[in-house]
Each structure stands twice: as C-alpha cells, then as structure tokens.
Design an enzyme around this catalytic site. Structure first.
Site, PDB file in Angstrom:
ATOM      1  CB  SER A 186      -0.891   0.016   1.248  1.00  0.00           C
ATOM      2  OG  SER A 186      -1.567   1.251   1.383  1.00  0.00           O
ATOM      3  CE1 TYR A 238      -3.786  -1.634   5.685  1.00  0.00           C
ATOM      4  CE2 TYR A 238      -3.556   0.558   4.756  1.00  0.00           C
ATOM      5  CZ  TYR A 238      -3.706  -0.798   4.580  1.00  0.00           C
ATOM      6  OH  TYR A 238      -3.781  -1.321   3.300  1.00  0.00           O
TER       7      TYR A 238
END
Length: 261
Positions: free
Chosen positions: A147, A160
């Site tokens: 990501s 995250y």
C-alpha cells in the site's frame, strides 16, 4: 476457466500463466477476488484461500479455481493449507486490512495486534510455509499487495501504516535473502482503491466509508489493481518488478486528492 491456449486468426496463443499454479490469499472479496479472476483468465491454475469459504467456493466455481479454507492468523490453518497444495509457482499475499482510524494517543492495542497479525505475521506464516514449493518450481513469484500506506504516514492511520511499512520491509528483506535463487519478490502498492469492504471495516459505518471517496471522480477499483498484479507476474522471469505504485489520477499523494463539488 480458460484452457491453455486461445484460438486467434493467427493460430493458438499460449496464455502467460499456462501450467503455473497461483495461490491468492484474502480471495473472498475485493482485490483478492479480482486478482483470482484475472489470473484464471491468464491461464493460471488458481488456488483461493480465505476464511469465508462460502464466498470463496462460489468464486472458485465461477472462474474454475480451487477453494481452500485459510486463516493466515492461525498457524494450524496455514499448515493445513500448505499441505493441501502440492505445487506453487506464484503466491499473491493479499490477505490484510485496516480496522481503526484512532490517533496514537487513543490507540486500541487490540486493533493494533489484529492489524499486525493479519498483515505482517500472517504474511510471514504463509510465505514461510510455501517458500520450499516456490523454490522447487524453478521460477517462483512472491507478490505482496502492499500500500502507499507502507511508504507514507498520515494522521489516524498509525496501526495500518505501521503494518504496511512492515510488509514492505519484509518484501525488501526477502528479496535480499533470495538473490541468486529462481524466485522473484514483487510489491504492488495501491493508493486509493474503492472496494466493498476495506473502508467499511476500517471506519465501522457505511456513511464514514462512503465519505472516504466522496467527490473523487474515479478512484481505483479492485480490477485496476488486479491488472497491475497480472502484468507484473507475466513479465519474463528475469524481469523483477520490485515496486509498482498505482494511484488514481485524482490522487497525487496520500494527502493530495482532488474532490469535485
């Protein structure tokens, strides 16, 4: 599922994935499901892994793949999954997720532990379990769905971003350790991707999830990321796509998103 060749006016065309087995984790929805469908279309023999076996089985029947239960946070589940897969040429480590938007001062440590377990430790568990088969294939691929959160930090994203930074450095370390061996290590790092569950799981409400994408004319969708994954995996095997960052045109950076209206 397509056969090993498509017929065209110029004669049969061998599909890039013909004869290769690809394992896709987190394949019951979103990027995982789209990737499984795309790889099946490319001629791969696809093995799907996820916890929600009902959804997994429905997808497998539709695309001509094999569905196996898999919880990457459970060592026994990973062991059973690995034992059930005799051949592995490609591993797409897609299982993951985000589960809160709390600032560090209000951190939910249970959420942090869950985030780290599914994104990092689960990825390590399965990679370790399947690495012997990937080496034995003579032309293995380990692809991590990372990501842009693994490259840039932002407010409210600490659990995250910490986990995805871990995934990125895991991939970089593995690539160093496998240099000289016939296994490629690839990271595909998406930015803003609109899927049915990611932001809903993270924010806990449909209204908050919809607000993430409000005004963004064309966020990425799961099929866009699957297209990038398939492209990286179907390059000649001496070509290693170390890191492929993909964002919608409307997102210039993590904090710079054009919203209309």
């Amino acid at each position: 599922m397509p056969g090993v060749a498509d017929v065209s006016p110029s004669g049969p065309r061998v599909l890039p994935g013909s004869g290769r087995t690809a394992v896709v984790t987190g394949a019951s929805s979103g990027i995982g499901a789209a990737t499984a469908e795309r790889l099946a279309a490319e001629g791969f023999d696809v093995v799907l892994g996820a916890r929600r076996l009902d959804r997994l089985t429905a997808l497998a029947e539709r695309i001509g793949a094999r569905a196996l239960p898999l919880d990457v946070t459970d060592p026994a589940s990973v062991e059973g999954f690995a034992a059930a897969v005799a051949q592995v040429d490609v591993l797409v480590n897609n299982a993951g997720g985000a589960f809160d938007t709390n600032p560090v001062a209000e951190a939910d440590l249970d959420s942090w532990a869950r985030t780290y377990d599914v994104n990092v430790l689960g990825t390590v568990r399965l990679t370790k379990a399947l690495l012997p088969a990937l080496r034995a294939s003579g032309a293995g691929d380990v692809l991590f769905v990372g990501s842009t959160a693994g490259m840039v930090s932002y407010e409210g994203g600490a659990s995250y971003t910490a986990a995805k930074h871990g995934v990125h450095t895991l991939a970089e370390t593995l690539r160093l350790e496998l240099v000289g061996e016939p296994v490629r290590v690839v990271v595909v790092a998406p930015g803003m991707v609109r899927t049915e569950e990611f932001s809903l799981n993270r924010t806990g409400s449909r209204e908050a999830a919809d607000a993430v994408y409000r005004g963004v004319r064309e966020p990425l969708v799961a099929e866009d990321v699957a297209d990038c994954i398939a492209w990286a995996l179907t390059r000649p095997h001496h070509v290693n796509v170390d890191l492929l960052v993909v964002r919608p045109r409307a997102q210039a950076a993590q904090h710079r998103v054009h919203r209309e209206g």
